[in-house]
Design a protein around this motif. Structure first.
Motif, PDB file in Angstrom:
ATOM      1  N   GLN A 291      45.128  36.483  38.498  1.00 47.51           N
ATOM      2  CA  GLN A 291      45.552  37.492  37.542  1.00 47.51           C
ATOM      3  C   GLN A 291      45.250  38.895  38.083  1.00 47.51           C
ATOM      4  O   GLN A 291      44.098  39.221  38.362  1.00 47.51           O
ATOM      5  CB  GLN A 291      44.817  37.302  36.205  1.00 47.51           C
ATOM      6  N   SER A 292      46.301  39.678  38.216  1.00 45.91           N
ATOM      7  CA  SER A 292      46.115  41.053  38.677  1.00 45.91           C
ATOM      8  C   SER A 292      45.258  41.818  37.678  1.00 45.91           C
ATOM      9  O   SER A 292      45.455  41.727  36.467  1.00 45.91           O
ATOM     10  CB  SER A 292      47.479  41.742  38.821  1.00 45.91           C
ATOM     11  N   ILE A 296      42.097  39.300  41.013  1.00 42.46           N
ATOM     12  CA  ILE A 296      42.749  39.529  42.310  1.00 42.46           C
ATOM     13  C   ILE A 296      42.479  40.977  42.715  1.00 42.46           C
ATOM     14  O   ILE A 296      42.897  41.912  42.028  1.00 42.46           O
ATOM     15  CB  ILE A 296      44.272  39.295  42.251  1.00 42.46           C
ATOM     16  N   LYS A 297      41.765  41.172  43.804  1.00 43.53           N
ATOM     17  CA  LYS A 297      41.457  42.498  44.358  1.00 43.53           C
ATOM     18  C   LYS A 297      40.903  43.443  43.282  1.00 43.53           C
ATOM     19  O   LYS A 297      41.478  44.499  42.994  1.00 43.53           O
ATOM     20  CB  LYS A 297      42.684  43.100  45.030  1.00 43.53           C
ATOM     21  N   ASP A 503      49.664  40.196  44.172  1.00 44.23           N
ATOM     22  CA  ASP A 503      49.703  39.776  42.783  1.00 44.23           C
ATOM     23  C   ASP A 503      49.725  38.249  42.820  1.00 44.23           C
ATOM     24  O   ASP A 503      49.509  37.648  43.876  1.00 44.23           O
ATOM     25  CB  ASP A 503      50.909  40.362  42.038  1.00 44.23           C
ATOM     26  N   GLN A 504      49.990  37.622  41.684  1.00 39.62           N
ATOM     27  CA  GLN A 504      49.941  36.167  41.682  1.00 39.62           C
ATOM     28  C   GLN A 504      50.972  35.557  42.618  1.00 39.62           C
ATOM     29  O   GLN A 504      50.653  34.670  43.415  1.00 39.62           O
ATOM     30  CB  GLN A 504      50.170  35.633  40.267  1.00 39.62           C
ATOM     31  N   SER A 507      50.205  36.129  46.310  1.00 40.64           N
ATOM     32  CA  SER A 507      48.997  35.404  46.701  1.00 40.64           C
ATOM     33  C   SER A 507      49.303  33.964  47.107  1.00 40.64           C
ATOM     34  O   SER A 507      48.706  33.426  48.041  1.00 40.64           O
ATOM     35  CB  SER A 507      47.979  35.398  45.557  1.00 40.64           C
ATOM     36  N   SER A 511      48.810  35.430  50.810  1.00 40.07           N
ATOM     37  CA  SER A 511      47.495  35.976  50.480  1.00 40.07           C
ATOM     38  C   SER A 511      46.785  36.531  51.711  1.00 40.07           C
ATOM     39  O   SER A 511      46.960  36.048  52.829  1.00 40.07           O
ATOM     40  CB  SER A 511      46.625  34.885  49.848  1.00 40.07           C
TER      41      SER A 511
END
Length: 576
Positions: A291-292, A296-297, A503-504, A507, A511
Protein backbone atom coordinates in the motif's frame (compact mmCIF):
# COMPACT_ATOMS: atom_id res chain seq x y z
CA UNK A 1 -24.87 -30.71 -92.07
CA UNK A 2 -23.81 -34.05 -90.60
CA UNK A 3 -20.30 -33.24 -91.79
CA UNK A 4 -20.36 -29.94 -89.77
CA UNK A 5 -21.79 -31.73 -86.74
CA UNK A 6 -19.01 -34.32 -86.77
CA UNK A 7 -16.52 -31.50 -87.14
CA UNK A 8 -17.85 -29.75 -83.99
CA UNK A 9 -17.94 -33.08 -82.17
CA UNK A 10 -14.24 -33.62 -82.84
CA UNK A 11 -13.42 -30.10 -81.61
CA UNK A 12 -15.49 -30.62 -78.44
CA UNK A 13 -13.85 -33.96 -77.71
CA UNK A 14 -10.41 -32.40 -78.23
CA UNK A 15 -11.14 -29.59 -75.78
CA UNK A 16 -12.60 -31.99 -73.22
CA UNK A 17 -9.58 -34.31 -73.40
CA UNK A 18 -7.19 -31.31 -73.16
CA UNK A 19 -9.04 -29.97 -70.13
CA UNK A 20 -8.91 -33.36 -68.43
CA UNK A 21 -5.18 -33.69 -69.06
CA UNK A 22 -4.58 -30.16 -67.70
CA UNK A 23 -6.62 -30.93 -64.60
CA UNK A 24 -4.77 -34.17 -63.91
CA UNK A 25 -1.37 -32.53 -64.33
CA UNK A 26 -2.22 -29.58 -62.05
CA UNK A 27 -4.41 -31.27 -59.45
CA UNK A 28 -1.99 -30.29 -56.63
CA UNK A 29 -2.06 -26.65 -57.66
CA UNK A 30 -5.84 -26.64 -57.65
CA UNK A 31 -5.83 -28.20 -54.21
CA UNK A 32 -3.45 -25.50 -53.00
CA UNK A 33 -5.73 -22.84 -54.44
CA UNK A 34 -8.58 -24.37 -52.51
CA UNK A 35 -6.54 -24.52 -49.29
CA UNK A 36 -5.42 -20.91 -49.64
CA UNK A 37 -9.00 -19.85 -50.23
CA UNK A 38 -10.17 -21.69 -47.12
CA UNK A 39 -7.18 -20.33 -45.17
CA UNK A 40 -7.98 -16.80 -46.26
CA UNK A 41 -11.60 -17.18 -45.20
CA UNK A 42 -10.53 -18.73 -41.90
CA UNK A 43 -7.98 -15.94 -41.32
CA UNK A 44 -10.59 -13.28 -42.10
CA UNK A 45 -12.94 -14.90 -39.60
CA UNK A 46 -10.16 -15.10 -37.00
CA UNK A 47 -9.25 -11.43 -37.48
CA UNK A 48 -12.88 -10.39 -37.04
CA UNK A 49 -13.21 -12.51 -33.91
CA UNK A 50 -9.89 -11.27 -32.49
CA UNK A 51 -11.26 -7.75 -32.49
CA UNK A 52 -13.71 -8.84 -29.82
CA UNK A 53 -11.94 -11.72 -28.06
CA UNK A 54 -8.52 -11.21 -26.33
CA UNK A 55 -5.58 -13.50 -27.02
CA UNK A 56 -5.86 -16.60 -24.82
CA UNK A 57 -3.09 -16.79 -22.24
CA UNK A 58 -1.68 -20.12 -21.15
CA UNK A 59 -2.24 -21.52 -17.70
CA UNK A 60 1.19 -21.53 -16.07
CA UNK A 61 2.17 -24.58 -14.07
CA UNK A 62 3.85 -23.34 -10.89
CA UNK A 63 7.22 -25.00 -11.23
CA UNK A 64 10.11 -22.58 -10.88
CA UNK A 65 12.66 -25.09 -12.19
CA UNK A 66 10.95 -25.08 -15.60
CA UNK A 67 12.05 -21.53 -16.38
CA UNK A 68 15.32 -21.36 -14.48
CA UNK A 69 16.98 -24.32 -16.16
CA UNK A 70 16.11 -23.73 -19.80
CA UNK A 71 18.89 -23.24 -22.31
CA UNK A 72 22.23 -24.95 -22.65
CA UNK A 73 23.29 -27.23 -19.82
CA UNK A 74 25.82 -25.32 -17.67
CA UNK A 75 29.22 -26.77 -16.90
CA UNK A 76 30.10 -27.88 -13.38
CA UNK A 77 32.07 -24.65 -12.94
CA UNK A 78 29.07 -22.59 -14.05
CA UNK A 79 26.83 -24.51 -11.67
CA UNK A 80 29.21 -23.85 -8.78
CA UNK A 81 29.27 -20.13 -9.59
CA UNK A 82 25.48 -20.07 -9.81
CA UNK A 83 25.16 -21.66 -6.36
CA UNK A 84 27.62 -19.14 -4.93
CA UNK A 85 25.75 -16.21 -6.46
CA UNK A 86 22.36 -17.44 -5.27
CA UNK A 87 23.75 -17.97 -1.77
CA UNK A 88 25.22 -14.47 -1.78
CA UNK A 89 21.79 -12.89 -2.36
CA UNK A 90 19.83 -15.21 -0.07
CA UNK A 91 17.29 -13.11 1.84
CA UNK A 92 16.04 -13.91 5.36
CA UNK A 93 12.31 -14.46 5.40
CA UNK A 94 9.66 -14.45 8.11
CA UNK A 95 9.30 -17.65 10.17
CA UNK A 96 7.14 -20.31 8.52
CA UNK A 97 3.45 -20.17 9.41
CA UNK A 98 0.46 -22.29 8.55
CA UNK A 99 -1.37 -19.15 7.40
CA UNK A 100 0.02 -15.78 6.24
CA UNK A 101 0.51 -13.15 8.93
CA UNK A 102 -2.31 -10.59 9.16
CA UNK A 103 -1.40 -6.98 8.33
CA UNK A 104 -1.42 -5.96 11.99
CA UNK A 105 1.51 -8.32 12.66
CA UNK A 106 3.66 -7.07 9.79
CA UNK A 107 6.25 -4.28 9.77
CA UNK A 108 4.84 -0.78 10.20
CA UNK A 109 7.16 2.17 9.43
CA UNK A 110 5.06 4.53 11.59
CA UNK A 111 5.54 2.48 14.75
CA UNK A 112 9.21 1.71 13.95
CA UNK A 113 12.04 3.95 15.14
CA UNK A 114 15.74 4.59 14.70
CA UNK A 115 18.33 6.23 16.91
CA UNK A 116 21.78 7.66 16.13
CA UNK A 117 24.36 5.92 18.29
CA UNK A 118 26.87 8.18 20.06
CA UNK A 119 30.36 8.59 18.69
CA UNK A 120 33.08 6.40 20.11
CA UNK A 121 34.27 7.73 23.41
CA UNK A 122 31.57 10.38 23.36
CA UNK A 123 33.72 12.55 21.15
CA UNK A 124 32.60 14.98 18.50
CA UNK A 125 31.93 13.88 14.94
CA UNK A 126 34.66 14.58 12.39
CA UNK A 127 35.11 13.96 8.68
CA UNK A 128 36.55 10.46 8.32
CA UNK A 129 34.50 9.01 11.19
CA UNK A 130 31.74 6.45 10.81
CA UNK A 131 28.16 7.05 11.89
CA UNK A 132 25.82 4.27 12.95
CA UNK A 133 22.06 4.39 13.43
CA UNK A 134 20.15 1.54 15.07
CA UNK A 135 16.72 0.72 13.66
CA UNK A 136 14.06 -1.23 15.55
CA UNK A 137 11.07 -2.48 13.58
CA UNK A 138 7.59 -2.74 15.09
CA UNK A 139 4.31 -4.09 13.71
CA UNK A 140 1.04 -2.19 13.32
CA UNK A 141 0.13 -3.04 16.91
CA UNK A 142 3.32 -1.37 18.12
CA UNK A 143 4.95 -4.63 19.16
CA UNK A 144 8.66 -5.17 18.37
CA UNK A 145 9.43 -7.49 15.47
CA UNK A 146 11.49 -10.53 16.43
CA UNK A 147 12.83 -11.45 13.00
CA UNK A 148 14.49 -9.71 10.05
CA UNK A 149 13.99 -9.64 6.30
CA UNK A 150 12.65 -6.09 5.92
CA UNK A 151 13.99 -4.17 2.93
CA UNK A 152 15.36 -0.84 4.18
CA UNK A 153 17.20 2.00 2.46
CA UNK A 154 19.49 4.40 4.31
CA UNK A 155 20.82 7.80 3.28
CA UNK A 156 22.85 10.53 5.00
CA UNK A 157 22.27 13.93 3.46
CA UNK A 158 22.54 17.67 3.81
CA UNK A 159 20.04 19.67 1.74
CA UNK A 160 21.88 22.90 2.49
CA UNK A 161 25.13 21.57 1.04
CA UNK A 162 23.61 19.49 -1.78
CA UNK A 163 25.37 16.52 -0.17
CA UNK A 164 24.32 12.92 0.21
CA UNK A 165 25.73 9.43 0.60
CA UNK A 166 24.14 5.99 0.66
CA UNK A 167 24.32 3.97 3.84
CA UNK A 168 24.89 0.27 4.33
CA UNK A 169 22.11 -1.63 6.10
CA UNK A 170 22.95 -4.69 8.19
CA UNK A 171 20.14 -7.07 9.17
CA UNK A 172 20.63 -8.56 12.64
CA UNK A 173 17.70 -10.91 11.96
CA UNK A 174 15.98 -10.08 15.23
CA UNK A 175 14.00 -6.99 14.30
CA UNK A 176 17.04 -4.70 14.67
CA UNK A 177 19.05 -3.22 11.81
CA UNK A 178 22.21 -1.10 11.68
CA UNK A 179 22.59 1.68 9.11
CA UNK A 180 26.24 2.69 8.72
CA UNK A 181 27.51 5.83 6.97
CA UNK A 182 30.94 7.31 6.25
CA UNK A 183 31.20 10.99 7.22
CA UNK A 184 32.56 12.67 4.11
CA UNK A 185 31.78 16.39 4.45
CA UNK A 186 31.91 19.01 7.18
CA UNK A 187 28.63 20.56 8.27
CA UNK A 188 25.11 19.37 8.92
CA UNK A 189 24.12 15.78 8.10
CA UNK A 190 20.73 14.09 8.57
CA UNK A 191 19.91 10.40 8.65
CA UNK A 192 17.03 9.11 6.54
CA UNK A 193 15.76 5.51 6.85
CA UNK A 194 13.05 4.20 4.53
CA UNK A 195 11.06 0.98 4.65
CA UNK A 196 10.70 -0.17 1.03
CA UNK A 197 8.97 -3.49 1.77
CA UNK A 198 8.22 -5.46 4.90
CA UNK A 199 9.72 -8.92 5.27
CA UNK A 200 6.26 -10.35 4.65
CA UNK A 201 5.99 -8.41 1.37
CA UNK A 202 9.46 -9.56 0.28
CA UNK A 203 8.35 -13.17 0.79
CA UNK A 204 5.48 -12.55 -1.65
CA UNK A 205 7.85 -10.97 -4.18
CA UNK A 206 10.20 -13.93 -3.89
CA UNK A 207 7.37 -16.39 -4.54
CA UNK A 208 6.16 -14.45 -7.59
CA UNK A 209 9.66 -14.37 -9.07
CA UNK A 210 10.13 -18.10 -8.69
CA UNK A 211 6.63 -19.30 -9.59
CA UNK A 212 5.18 -16.71 -11.98
CA UNK A 213 7.74 -15.73 -14.63
CA UNK A 214 4.75 -15.38 -16.94
CA UNK A 215 3.34 -12.34 -15.14
CA UNK A 216 4.71 -10.17 -17.94
CA UNK A 217 3.82 -11.79 -21.24
CA UNK A 218 4.93 -11.09 -24.79
CA UNK A 219 3.49 -11.56 -28.25
CA UNK A 220 4.62 -11.77 -31.85
CA UNK A 221 2.87 -11.01 -35.11
CA UNK A 222 3.13 -13.53 -37.93
CA UNK A 223 2.31 -12.36 -41.44
CA UNK A 224 2.30 -13.75 -44.98
CA UNK A 225 0.73 -11.52 -47.58
CA UNK A 226 -2.59 -10.34 -46.19
CA UNK A 227 -2.74 -13.25 -43.71
CA UNK A 228 -1.69 -12.47 -40.12
CA UNK A 229 -1.84 -14.13 -36.70
CA UNK A 230 -0.68 -13.12 -33.22
CA UNK A 231 0.47 -15.59 -30.57
CA UNK A 232 1.85 -15.45 -27.03
CA UNK A 233 5.63 -15.70 -26.55
CA UNK A 234 8.00 -16.00 -23.60
CA UNK A 235 11.24 -17.44 -22.43
CA UNK A 236 9.28 -19.91 -20.33
CA UNK A 237 6.11 -21.30 -21.89
CA UNK A 238 4.38 -24.03 -19.89
CA UNK A 239 4.01 -27.59 -21.20
CA UNK A 240 1.00 -27.52 -23.48
CA UNK A 241 -0.39 -29.66 -26.30
CA UNK A 242 -0.17 -26.60 -28.54
CA UNK A 243 2.99 -26.75 -30.71
CA UNK A 244 5.74 -24.18 -30.22
CA UNK A 245 7.99 -22.13 -32.48
CA UNK A 246 11.53 -22.37 -31.17
CA UNK A 247 13.58 -19.18 -31.56
CA UNK A 248 16.49 -20.25 -29.34
CA UNK A 249 19.63 -18.33 -30.30
CA UNK A 250 22.04 -20.57 -32.21
CA UNK A 251 25.18 -18.99 -30.72
CA UNK A 252 24.32 -18.47 -27.05
CA UNK A 253 21.56 -21.01 -26.59
CA UNK A 254 19.32 -18.33 -25.08
CA UNK A 255 15.79 -19.78 -25.23
CA UNK A 256 12.75 -18.01 -26.64
CA UNK A 257 9.46 -19.53 -27.75
CA UNK A 258 6.14 -18.54 -29.28
CA UNK A 259 3.02 -20.62 -29.66
CA UNK A 260 2.79 -21.72 -33.30
CA UNK A 261 0.15 -19.91 -35.34
CA UNK A 262 -2.79 -22.02 -36.50
CA UNK A 263 -2.28 -21.27 -40.19
CA UNK A 264 1.10 -19.65 -40.76
CA UNK A 265 4.56 -21.15 -40.32
CA UNK A 266 7.11 -20.18 -37.66
CA UNK A 267 9.36 -18.40 -40.17
CA UNK A 268 6.68 -15.77 -40.88
CA UNK A 269 7.24 -13.96 -37.55
CA UNK A 270 7.81 -10.26 -38.19
CA UNK A 271 7.99 -8.61 -34.76
CA UNK A 272 8.17 -8.89 -30.98
CA UNK A 273 6.23 -6.81 -28.46
CA UNK A 274 5.21 -6.61 -24.84
CA UNK A 275 1.82 -8.25 -24.50
CA UNK A 276 0.90 -6.96 -21.06
CA UNK A 277 0.88 -7.67 -17.34
CA UNK A 278 -1.12 -10.42 -15.69
CA UNK A 279 -3.47 -9.28 -12.94
CA UNK A 280 -4.85 -10.91 -9.79
CA UNK A 281 -1.48 -12.43 -8.89
CA UNK A 282 -1.87 -12.05 -5.13
CA UNK A 283 -4.66 -12.53 -2.60
CA UNK A 284 -6.59 -9.66 -1.04
CA UNK A 285 -4.71 -10.25 2.22
CA UNK A 286 -1.35 -10.09 0.42
CA UNK A 287 -2.42 -6.90 -1.38
CA UNK A 288 -2.51 -5.16 2.01
CA UNK A 289 1.28 -5.59 2.16
CA UNK A 290 1.68 -3.29 -0.86
CA UNK A 291 0.00 0.00 0.00
CA UNK A 292 1.45 3.31 -1.10
CA UNK A 293 1.89 5.65 1.85
CA UNK A 294 1.41 2.77 4.30
CA UNK A 295 4.13 0.18 3.78
CA UNK A 296 5.80 0.95 0.42
CA UNK A 297 8.73 3.41 0.62
CA UNK A 298 7.65 5.10 3.85
CA UNK A 299 10.20 6.85 6.05
CA UNK A 300 10.92 5.73 9.59
CA UNK A 301 11.14 8.47 12.22
CA UNK A 302 13.93 8.96 14.74
CA UNK A 303 13.31 8.45 18.44
CA UNK A 304 15.57 11.47 19.09
CA UNK A 305 17.65 13.79 16.90
CA UNK A 306 17.92 12.65 13.28
CA UNK A 307 20.99 14.74 12.50
CA UNK A 308 24.50 15.60 13.61
CA UNK A 309 27.07 18.30 12.91
CA UNK A 310 30.33 17.09 11.38
CA UNK A 311 33.59 18.94 12.07
CA UNK A 312 36.60 19.03 9.71
CA UNK A 313 39.10 16.17 9.88
CA UNK A 314 41.17 15.85 13.02
CA UNK A 315 44.68 17.24 12.71
CA UNK A 316 46.25 13.88 13.48
CA UNK A 317 44.35 12.25 10.57
CA UNK A 318 46.15 11.85 7.29
CA UNK A 319 43.92 13.30 4.61
CA UNK A 320 43.91 11.33 1.41
CA UNK A 321 42.25 12.97 -1.55
CA UNK A 322 40.17 10.78 -3.83
CA UNK A 323 42.33 11.78 -6.78
CA UNK A 324 45.36 10.13 -5.17
CA UNK A 325 43.67 6.78 -4.62
CA UNK A 326 44.91 4.38 -7.23
CA UNK A 327 42.30 2.22 -8.93
CA UNK A 328 42.33 -1.46 -8.09
CA UNK A 329 43.23 -3.89 -10.86
CA UNK A 330 39.56 -4.89 -11.23
CA UNK A 331 38.76 -1.24 -12.12
CA UNK A 332 35.30 -1.31 -10.55
CA UNK A 333 34.66 2.22 -9.40
CA UNK A 334 33.75 2.33 -5.69
CA UNK A 335 30.72 4.27 -4.54
CA UNK A 336 30.98 8.01 -4.04
CA UNK A 337 28.88 10.83 -2.64
CA UNK A 338 27.25 14.09 -3.68
CA UNK A 339 28.56 17.48 -2.70
CA UNK A 340 26.97 20.60 -4.20
CA UNK A 341 24.91 18.17 -6.31
CA UNK A 342 28.09 16.90 -7.95
CA UNK A 343 29.06 13.23 -7.70
CA UNK A 344 32.47 12.61 -6.15
CA UNK A 345 33.81 9.06 -6.49
CA UNK A 346 35.75 7.80 -3.50
CA UNK A 347 38.39 6.13 -5.63
CA UNK A 348 39.29 4.80 -9.02
CA UNK A 349 38.69 7.93 -11.08
CA UNK A 350 39.11 11.67 -10.82
CA UNK A 351 35.74 13.18 -11.60
CA UNK A 352 35.70 15.78 -14.35
CA UNK A 353 32.87 18.22 -15.07
CA UNK A 354 31.74 18.33 -18.69
CA UNK A 355 29.58 21.43 -18.53
CA UNK A 356 30.17 22.56 -22.11
CA UNK A 357 29.20 20.64 -25.22
CA UNK A 358 32.60 21.47 -26.72
CA UNK A 359 34.30 19.56 -23.89
CA UNK A 360 32.15 16.49 -24.60
CA UNK A 361 32.90 16.75 -28.32
CA UNK A 362 36.62 16.95 -27.65
CA UNK A 363 36.43 13.91 -25.37
CA UNK A 364 34.52 11.79 -27.90
CA UNK A 365 36.57 12.88 -30.91
CA UNK A 366 37.53 9.92 -33.14
CA UNK A 367 35.50 7.56 -30.94
CA UNK A 368 32.85 4.95 -31.68
CA UNK A 369 30.47 4.56 -28.72
CA UNK A 370 28.33 1.43 -28.75
CA UNK A 371 25.45 1.44 -26.25
CA UNK A 372 23.57 -1.81 -25.64
CA UNK A 373 20.74 -2.51 -23.25
CA UNK A 374 17.44 -1.25 -21.93
CA UNK A 375 15.85 2.20 -21.87
CA UNK A 376 18.05 3.38 -18.99
CA UNK A 377 21.08 3.49 -21.31
CA UNK A 378 18.95 4.74 -24.20
CA UNK A 379 18.37 7.73 -21.90
CA UNK A 380 22.12 8.39 -22.08
CA UNK A 381 21.99 8.33 -25.89
CA UNK A 382 19.13 10.83 -25.87
CA UNK A 383 20.91 13.03 -23.33
CA UNK A 384 24.08 13.24 -25.43
CA UNK A 385 22.41 14.05 -28.76
CA UNK A 386 20.29 16.72 -27.02
CA UNK A 387 23.35 18.30 -25.38
CA UNK A 388 25.90 18.12 -28.18
CA UNK A 389 24.78 20.12 -31.27
CA UNK A 390 27.33 18.45 -33.53
CA UNK A 391 25.87 14.99 -32.94
CA UNK A 392 23.21 14.61 -35.63
CA UNK A 393 20.88 11.66 -35.37
CA UNK A 394 20.81 9.60 -38.54
CA UNK A 395 17.25 8.60 -39.44
CA UNK A 396 17.16 4.80 -39.53
CA UNK A 397 13.34 4.88 -39.57
CA UNK A 398 13.35 2.96 -36.29
CA UNK A 399 10.31 2.95 -34.01
CA UNK A 400 10.35 5.66 -31.36
CA UNK A 401 11.85 4.58 -28.02
CA UNK A 402 12.88 1.25 -29.56
CA UNK A 403 15.75 1.76 -31.98
CA UNK A 404 18.28 0.99 -33.19
CA UNK A 405 19.51 4.59 -33.19
CA UNK A 406 22.65 6.22 -34.55
CA UNK A 407 24.11 9.72 -34.34
CA UNK A 408 27.12 11.07 -36.23
CA UNK A 409 29.45 14.04 -35.93
CA UNK A 410 31.35 13.85 -39.20
CA UNK A 411 33.47 16.91 -38.41
CA UNK A 412 34.96 15.32 -35.29
CA UNK A 413 34.63 11.70 -36.44
CA UNK A 414 32.23 10.61 -33.68
CA UNK A 415 29.81 7.71 -34.06
CA UNK A 416 27.22 7.08 -31.31
CA UNK A 417 24.98 4.00 -31.53
CA UNK A 418 22.26 2.43 -29.40
CA UNK A 419 20.64 -1.00 -29.71
CA UNK A 420 18.27 -2.72 -27.29
CA UNK A 421 19.17 -6.10 -25.85
CA UNK A 422 17.51 -9.33 -26.97
CA UNK A 423 14.37 -10.80 -25.40
CA UNK A 424 12.97 -10.51 -22.83
CA UNK A 425 12.47 -6.85 -23.77
CA UNK A 426 9.26 -5.02 -22.83
CA UNK A 427 9.32 -2.48 -25.63
CA UNK A 428 6.23 -1.69 -27.69
CA UNK A 429 7.26 -3.32 -30.97
CA UNK A 430 10.67 -4.55 -32.13
CA UNK A 431 11.11 -6.02 -35.60
CA UNK A 432 12.28 -9.63 -35.46
CA UNK A 433 15.27 -8.78 -37.64
CA UNK A 434 16.39 -6.24 -35.02
CA UNK A 435 16.31 -8.64 -32.06
CA UNK A 436 20.00 -9.05 -31.20
CA UNK A 437 21.71 -10.52 -28.17
CA UNK A 438 24.43 -8.33 -26.66
CA UNK A 439 27.01 -11.11 -26.63
CA UNK A 440 26.58 -11.67 -30.39
CA UNK A 441 26.90 -7.94 -31.04
CA UNK A 442 30.09 -7.78 -28.98
CA UNK A 443 31.57 -10.62 -31.01
CA UNK A 444 31.09 -8.46 -34.11
CA UNK A 445 33.16 -5.55 -32.77
CA UNK A 446 36.79 -5.02 -33.73
CA UNK A 447 37.43 -3.01 -30.58
CA UNK A 448 40.46 -0.89 -29.80
CA UNK A 449 41.38 2.28 -27.88
CA UNK A 450 38.86 4.36 -29.85
CA UNK A 451 35.99 1.96 -29.17
CA UNK A 452 33.71 2.41 -26.16
CA UNK A 453 31.16 -0.19 -25.09
CA UNK A 454 28.39 0.82 -22.67
CA UNK A 455 26.08 -1.83 -21.22
CA UNK A 456 22.91 -1.64 -19.13
CA UNK A 457 20.85 -4.80 -18.76
CA UNK A 458 18.64 -5.39 -15.70
CA UNK A 459 15.17 -3.80 -15.79
CA UNK A 460 13.54 -6.41 -18.04
CA UNK A 461 14.76 -9.43 -16.05
CA UNK A 462 13.01 -8.69 -12.76
CA UNK A 463 10.12 -11.09 -13.42
CA UNK A 464 12.33 -14.11 -14.05
CA UNK A 465 14.25 -16.36 -11.64
CA UNK A 466 17.76 -15.06 -11.01
CA UNK A 467 19.24 -18.07 -12.80
CA UNK A 468 17.94 -16.59 -16.07
CA UNK A 469 19.84 -13.35 -15.43
CA UNK A 470 22.99 -15.21 -14.42
CA UNK A 471 22.93 -17.14 -17.70
CA UNK A 472 22.52 -13.96 -19.74
CA UNK A 473 25.37 -12.16 -17.95
CA UNK A 474 27.57 -15.22 -18.36
CA UNK A 475 27.23 -15.02 -22.14
CA UNK A 476 27.95 -11.28 -22.10
CA UNK A 477 30.97 -11.79 -19.85
CA UNK A 478 32.44 -14.40 -22.16
CA UNK A 479 31.97 -12.10 -25.14
CA UNK A 480 33.64 -9.25 -23.24
CA UNK A 481 36.61 -11.48 -22.40
CA UNK A 482 36.96 -12.33 -26.09
CA UNK A 483 36.70 -8.65 -27.04
CA UNK A 484 39.29 -7.53 -24.49
CA UNK A 485 41.63 -10.35 -25.51
CA UNK A 486 41.64 -9.29 -29.16
CA UNK A 487 41.51 -5.54 -28.43
CA UNK A 488 42.83 -4.82 -24.90
CA UNK A 489 42.45 -1.05 -25.26
CA UNK A 490 38.65 -1.21 -25.60
CA UNK A 491 36.85 0.80 -22.91
CA UNK A 492 33.95 -1.11 -21.35
CA UNK A 493 31.53 0.66 -18.99
CA UNK A 494 28.63 -1.01 -17.22
CA UNK A 495 25.69 0.94 -15.83
CA UNK A 496 24.19 -0.61 -12.71
CA UNK A 497 20.51 -0.77 -11.75
CA UNK A 498 18.87 2.21 -10.05
CA UNK A 499 15.96 2.85 -7.70
CA UNK A 500 12.54 3.79 -9.03
CA UNK A 501 9.12 5.01 -7.93
CA UNK A 502 6.96 2.19 -6.56
CA UNK A 503 3.29 1.50 -6.07
CA UNK A 504 1.52 -1.82 -5.70
CA UNK A 505 1.45 -2.64 -9.41
CA UNK A 506 5.06 -1.69 -10.11
CA UNK A 507 6.22 -3.55 -6.99
CA UNK A 508 4.88 -6.87 -8.26
CA UNK A 509 6.85 -6.61 -11.52
CA UNK A 510 9.75 -4.20 -11.01
CA UNK A 511 10.31 -3.78 -7.28
CA UNK A 512 13.57 -2.25 -6.09
CA UNK A 513 14.07 -5.52 -4.24
CA UNK A 514 14.25 -7.36 -7.56
CA UNK A 515 16.64 -4.71 -8.90
CA UNK A 516 18.85 -4.97 -5.80
CA UNK A 517 19.17 -8.73 -6.20
CA UNK A 518 20.10 -8.42 -9.87
CA UNK A 519 22.52 -5.59 -9.14
CA UNK A 520 24.41 -7.69 -6.60
CA UNK A 521 24.72 -10.50 -9.14
CA UNK A 522 25.96 -8.11 -11.85
CA UNK A 523 28.69 -6.65 -9.63
CA UNK A 524 29.88 -10.10 -8.55
CA UNK A 525 29.97 -11.54 -12.07
CA UNK A 526 32.03 -8.70 -13.57
CA UNK A 527 34.41 -8.43 -10.65
CA UNK A 528 37.95 -9.05 -11.86
CA UNK A 529 37.32 -7.93 -15.43
CA UNK A 530 38.84 -4.84 -16.98
CA UNK A 531 35.50 -3.02 -16.90
CA UNK A 532 34.29 0.18 -15.25
CA UNK A 533 31.10 0.72 -13.30
CA UNK A 534 28.77 3.70 -13.22
CA UNK A 535 27.08 3.16 -9.86
CA UNK A 536 23.55 4.23 -10.74
CA UNK A 537 22.21 2.54 -7.60
CA UNK A 538 24.28 4.69 -5.27
CA UNK A 539 23.75 7.80 -7.39
CA UNK A 540 19.96 7.47 -7.23
CA UNK A 541 19.91 6.53 -3.53
CA UNK A 542 22.23 9.30 -2.36
CA UNK A 543 20.41 12.10 -4.21
CA UNK A 544 17.53 14.07 -2.70
CA UNK A 545 15.26 13.89 -5.75
CA UNK A 546 12.50 11.24 -5.88
CA UNK A 547 13.41 7.87 -7.31
CA UNK A 548 12.54 7.27 -10.96
CA UNK A 549 13.20 4.45 -13.42
CA UNK A 550 14.65 7.10 -15.72
CA UNK A 551 16.45 9.44 -13.32
CA UNK A 552 16.07 13.22 -13.61
CA UNK A 553 18.58 15.25 -15.68
CA UNK A 554 20.79 16.31 -12.76
CA UNK A 555 21.50 12.66 -11.91
CA UNK A 556 21.93 11.69 -15.57
CA UNK A 557 24.46 14.51 -15.96
CA UNK A 558 26.53 13.05 -13.13
CA UNK A 559 26.32 9.63 -14.76
CA UNK A 560 27.47 11.04 -18.11
CA UNK A 561 30.26 12.97 -16.40
CA UNK A 562 31.40 9.70 -14.81
CA UNK A 563 31.26 7.93 -18.18
CA UNK A 564 33.25 10.68 -19.89
CA UNK A 565 35.76 10.76 -17.02
CA UNK A 566 36.43 7.08 -17.76
CA UNK A 567 36.79 7.70 -21.49
CA UNK A 568 38.93 10.83 -21.06
CA UNK A 569 40.69 10.60 -17.68
CA UNK A 570 42.37 13.64 -16.27
CA UNK A 571 45.95 13.89 -17.44
CA UNK A 572 48.44 13.56 -14.64
CA UNK A 573 50.66 16.55 -14.08
CA UNK A 574 54.26 15.86 -14.91
CA UNK A 575 56.39 15.61 -11.84
CA UNK A 576 59.01 18.28 -11.45
Amino acid sequence: MCRNLSKYTLIFLFLAVSGLIFLLRNIHTVENWNCHTISALYQLQSRIQSSFIPVDLPTFHHNHTFCAHLGQKPSSQDEAEERYLLDSIAWPGPPPRSTPAPLRQTSDPVHSLFAILPAKGGREWHVGDQLEALVQMHDFQGRPKRYGGDFLLARLHSPELGAGVAGTVLDHKNGFYSAIFPLLWAGAARVEITLVHSSEAVAVLWRLREERPDRVFFKSLFRLGFLSETTVCNMCLPPDPQPLCNYTDLYTGEPWYCYKPKILSCDTRINHAKGGYLKHLITNKEALLFQSGVNIKVRIHASGPDGIYVLPPRKDDVEIESSSIKPEPIKLAPSGYYYEDSWRPLGGVTMRQFNESSAITQCLKNKVINMYGDSTVRQWFEYLIALVPGLKEFNLHSPKNVGPFMAVDSTHNILLKYRCHGPPIRFSTVMSSELRYISNELDGLSGGPNTVVVLSIWAHFSTFPVEVYIRRLRHIRRALVRLLDRAPGTIVVIRSANLQALDQEVSLYNSDWYSLQLDKVLRAMFKGLNVLLVDAWQMSLAHHLPHALHPPPVIVKNMIDTLLSYICPEKKKSQQ
